[in-house]
Write an enzyme that holds these catalytic residues in place. Sequence first.
Site, PDB file in Angstrom:
ATOM      1  N   SER A   1       0.667  -1.301   0.024  1.00  0.00           N
ATOM      2  CA  SER A   1      -0.095  -0.021  -0.058  1.00  0.00           C
ATOM      3  C   SER A   1       0.905   1.264  -0.034  1.00  0.00           C
ATOM      4  O   SER A   1       1.648   1.475  -0.780  1.00  0.00           O
ATOM      5  CB  SER A   1      -0.950  -0.164   1.210  1.00  0.00           C
ATOM      6  OG  SER A   1      -2.040   0.671   1.141  1.00  0.00           O
TER       7      SER A   1
ATOM      8  N   HIS B   1      -7.452  -5.979   1.250  1.00  0.00           N
ATOM      9  CA  HIS B   1      -6.175  -5.190   1.330  1.00  0.00           C
ATOM     10  C   HIS B   1      -5.395  -6.021   2.731  1.00  0.00           C
ATOM     11  O   HIS B   1      -4.322  -5.204   3.081  1.00  0.00           O
ATOM     12  CB  HIS B   1      -6.652  -3.903   1.632  1.00  0.00           C
ATOM     13  CG  HIS B   1      -5.528  -2.824   1.557  1.00  0.00           C
ATOM     14  ND1 HIS B   1      -4.850  -2.607   0.328  1.00  0.00           N
ATOM     15  CD2 HIS B   1      -5.033  -2.016   2.395  1.00  0.00           C
ATOM     16  CE1 HIS B   1      -4.151  -1.691   0.603  1.00  0.00           C
ATOM     17  NE2 HIS B   1      -4.091  -0.887   1.804  1.00  0.00           N
TER      18      HIS B   1
ATOM     19  N   ASP C   1     -10.245  -5.646  -2.893  1.00  0.00           N
ATOM     20  CA  ASP C   1      -9.414  -4.782  -1.910  1.00  0.00           C
ATOM     21  C   ASP C   1     -10.339  -3.335  -1.858  1.00  0.00           C
ATOM     22  O   ASP C   1     -10.886  -2.989  -2.950  1.00  0.00           O
ATOM     23  CB  ASP C   1      -8.079  -4.310  -2.304  1.00  0.00           C
ATOM     24  CG  ASP C   1      -7.319  -3.469  -1.793  1.00  0.00           C
ATOM     25  OD1 ASP C   1      -7.974  -2.597  -1.113  1.00  0.00           O
ATOM     26  OD2 ASP C   1      -6.190  -3.696  -1.681  1.00  0.00           O
TER      27      ASP C   1
HETATM   28  N1  LIG Z   1      -9.093   0.893   8.296  1.00  0.00           N
HETATM   29  C1  LIG Z   1      -7.632   1.119   8.448  1.00  0.00           C
HETATM   30  C2  LIG Z   1      -7.045   1.742   7.320  1.00  0.00           C
HETATM   31  C3  LIG Z   1      -5.564   1.564   7.269  1.00  0.00           C
HETATM   32  C4  LIG Z   1      -5.068   0.418   6.584  1.00  0.00           C
HETATM   33  O1  LIG Z   1      -5.751  -0.518   6.076  1.00  0.00           O
HETATM   34  N2  LIG Z   1      -3.885   0.181   6.597  1.00  0.00           N
HETATM   35  C5  LIG Z   1      -3.198  -1.045   6.157  1.00  0.00           C
HETATM   36  C6  LIG Z   1      -1.960  -0.480   5.255  1.00  0.00           C
HETATM   37  S1  LIG Z   1      -2.652   0.718   4.096  1.00  0.00           S
HETATM   38  C7  LIG Z   1      -2.724  -2.065   7.105  1.00  0.00           C
HETATM   39  O2  LIG Z   1      -1.816  -2.811   6.635  1.00  0.00           O
HETATM   40  N3  LIG Z   1      -3.185  -2.112   8.407  1.00  0.00           N
HETATM   41  C8  LIG Z   1      -2.666  -2.865   9.444  1.00  0.00           C
HETATM   42  C9  LIG Z   1      -2.941  -4.335   9.300  1.00  0.00           C
HETATM   43  O3  LIG Z   1      -3.819  -4.896   8.710  1.00  0.00           O
HETATM   44  O4  LIG Z   1      -2.158  -5.053  10.367  1.00  0.00           O
HETATM   45  C10 LIG Z   1      -7.288   1.909   9.665  1.00  0.00           C
HETATM   46  O5  LIG Z   1      -8.327   2.852   9.861  1.00  0.00           O
HETATM   47  O6  LIG Z   1      -6.774   1.442  10.435  1.00  0.00           O
END
Ligand SMILES: N[C@@H](CCC(=O)N[C@@H](CS)C(=O)NCC(=O)O)C(=O)O
Length: 279
Positions: A148, A257, A224
């Site tokens: 991302s 995602h 995604d």
């Molecule tokens: N819905 C999430 C959006 C952020 C998100 O999806 N982050 C992704 C990277 S863009 C991620 O890897 N999150 C941490 C995880 O899934 O461990 C939030 O508000 O924390």
Amino acid sequence: MTLQPVSSWTSFGGTLSVHDHDSEACGCPMRFAVFTPPRAKDGPVPVLWYLSGLTCNWSNVMEKSGLQRMAAELGLMVVAPDTSPRGEDVADDDAYDLGQGAGFYIDATEMPWAPHFRMQQYITEELPALIGSAFPADMERQGIFGHSMGGHGALTLHFKQRARYRSVSAFSPIVAPSKVPWGRKAFQAYLGDECPAWGEHDACELVKRQPSDAHILIDQGEADQFLEEQLKPELFEAACREAGQSLTLRRHPGYDHSYYFIASFMEDHLRHHAKALKA
Ligand SMILES: N[C@@H](CCC(=O)N[C@@H](CS)C(=O)NCC(=O)O)C(=O)O
């Protein structure tokens, strides 16, 4: 530069270690993790940089992707830096997509971000010097990948420093930050009003200016939730076609995602880098 050990675990015959250090580039303490494969006992091994996405730190990929088994087998060191400077003295924003946890792997020029948000310098200069001096790393063989916002970082830092990052891949990358809400918000804040300088940090622009010799691997889930508004892999696909850039873009039905998606294709990415870096 002194490293403070935070944690260390044996894993698949190698070591996962977490360290703190005072970063000159970011002007604050920074934390990162390194997986050192068992083969490093016999001599320096190639280094693979993993750049994480919004809201993440070193732990997301190390705890959720399961990379250790295959990195151990292939003899790859994997370094997972943080996604931004952090701390009470560091500027922040209430939104998850700006400020701490959202450094975008660029050096900010605008206030209040400029004093600490120097992630490009941190990732491409300060941390490699540290890794090269403190770990059994072959700094002539470095690759870079990410997810991302970290996919944006991997692609753009590869194009900016092709000789350093010889192999590159990404999971669900932001490929055109100048054109999508996540990127436009961050660039506006960190770099100021839209100007040609934005293009220097946009993978679609960089590939058109000069394609690289590397073969790029990108995996993208079709389920995604950010695909259509923020990621737009078709823009990079078209830019690569126009520029003559070698690219494999795989679209996977059903995958979102999350790290469940990343874990499903992590082995392919590690093999992609091991082959290019002759691990
Ligand atoms: N819905 C999430 C959006 C952020 C998100 O999806 N982050 C992704 C990277 S863009 C991620 O890897 N999150 C941490 C995880 O899934 O461990 C939030 O508000 O924390």
